[in-house]
Design an enzyme around this catalytic site. Sequence first.
Site, PDB file in Angstrom:
ATOM      1  N   ASN A  14       0.828  -0.999   0.074  1.00 53.36           N
ATOM      2  CA  ASN A  14      -0.271  -0.445  -0.043  1.00 53.36           C
ATOM      3  C   ASN A  14       0.360   1.500   0.274  1.00 53.36           C
ATOM      4  O   ASN A  14       0.613   2.497  -0.502  1.00 53.36           O
ATOM      5  CB  ASN A  14      -0.933   0.211   0.838  1.00 53.36           C
ATOM      6  N   HIS A 109      -7.972  -0.875   5.847  1.00 56.48           N
ATOM      7  CA  HIS A 109      -8.879  -1.968   6.592  1.00 56.48           C
ATOM      8  C   HIS A 109      -8.776  -3.337   5.098  1.00 56.48           C
ATOM      9  O   HIS A 109      -9.717  -2.440   4.399  1.00 56.48           O
ATOM     10  CB  HIS A 109      -9.318  -2.104   7.641  1.00 56.48           C
ATOM     11  N   GLU A 174      -7.240  -2.447  -3.073  1.00 59.43           N
ATOM     12  CA  GLU A 174      -5.983  -1.601  -1.963  1.00 59.43           C
ATOM     13  C   GLU A 174      -5.569  -0.684  -2.663  1.00 59.43           C
ATOM     14  O   GLU A 174      -6.031   0.485  -2.334  1.00 59.43           O
ATOM     15  CB  GLU A 174      -5.803  -2.078  -0.837  1.00 59.43           C
TER      16      GLU A 174
HETATM   17  C1  GRF Z   1      -3.447  -4.612   3.694  1.00 58.15           C
HETATM   18  O1  GRF Z   1      -3.905  -5.649   3.664  1.00 58.15           O
HETATM   19  C2  GRF Z   1      -4.071  -3.746   4.383  1.00 58.15           C
HETATM   20  O2  GRF Z   1      -5.337  -3.573   4.783  1.00 58.15           O
HETATM   21  C3  GRF Z   1      -3.567  -4.396   5.903  1.00 58.15           C
HETATM   22  O3  GRF Z   1      -2.395  -4.857   6.073  1.00 58.15           O
HETATM   23  C4  GRF Z   1      -1.604  -5.192   4.681  1.00 58.15           C
HETATM   24  C5  GRF Z   1      -0.825  -4.384   4.840  1.00 58.15           C
HETATM   25  O4  GRF Z   1      -0.518  -4.753   3.238  1.00 58.15           O
HETATM   26  N1  GRF Z   1      -3.790  -3.216   7.308  1.00 58.15           N
HETATM   27  P1  GRF Z   1       1.006  -3.788   2.255  1.00 58.15           P
HETATM   28  O5  GRF Z   1       2.264  -4.402   3.934  1.00 58.15           O
HETATM   29  O6  GRF Z   1       0.898  -2.372   2.827  1.00 58.15           O
HETATM   30  O7  GRF Z   1       1.306  -4.446   1.275  1.00 58.15           O
END
Ligand code: GRF
Length: 215
Positions: A14, A109, A174
């Site tokens: 993300n 989330h 996401e």
């Molecule tokens: C994602 O699924 C986010 O929604 C959750 O933890 C994960 C993090 O993934 N809170 P990344 O580290 O961004 O790849």
Amino acid sequence: MLKLGVLISGRGSNLQSLIDACASPGFPAEIALVISNRPDAAGLARAEKAGIRALTIDHKRYTTREAFERDMDAALREAGVGLVCSAGFMRVLTPWFVEAWWDRQLNIHPSLLPAFRGLHVHEQALAAGVRVSGCTVHFVRPEMDSGPIIAQAAVPVLTGDTPDTLAARVLEAEHKLYPLAVRLIGEGKAKIVGEQVVIDAPSRERDVLFAPHPT
Ligand code: GRF
């Protein structure tokens, strides 16, 4: 230009989506600082590669949660951060930190909140037998995985899904949703009114729930 402080604990995909968005012309935000609470977070290398300042503030070196948070808070302020974005940040925040960044901290989330808060989200969704899942970007409030919702994206739950296949489909959403939510805030189009977010934007930008097709 809105200055972001991104909090991570791991992979940082993300974070990468925000790095990529910030590099696109006209995006109203830039990442001023990345903080990881774990020295081995893979996301740190993503920040480094993009030339973004990144710090490890290792929670294990602190005896209290608040002392750890005070150092994070100081680093964020020193970097001139205007919006904190938690992105896979796996520490529970105290009310003190949440209040210090009230209305200026987001979280992503991997469920359609208020369904399936906490951990093992995709296991929870599959156990409930839902046909649709997704992800949510919301302002952070003291209760975990709660707070005014800015944007949600829905994805289907398919026959034969495992927690991993569902997680991968949600993660793809996401990566579109977080930049969208940050853009709405950066452009001043997402306002909190009575603990709900009102989107003040014409046309498609109002439709912040979307359903990308699975690949
Ligand atoms: C994602 O699924 C986010 O929604 C959750 O933890 C994960 C993090 O993934 N809170 P990344 O580290 O961004 O790849």
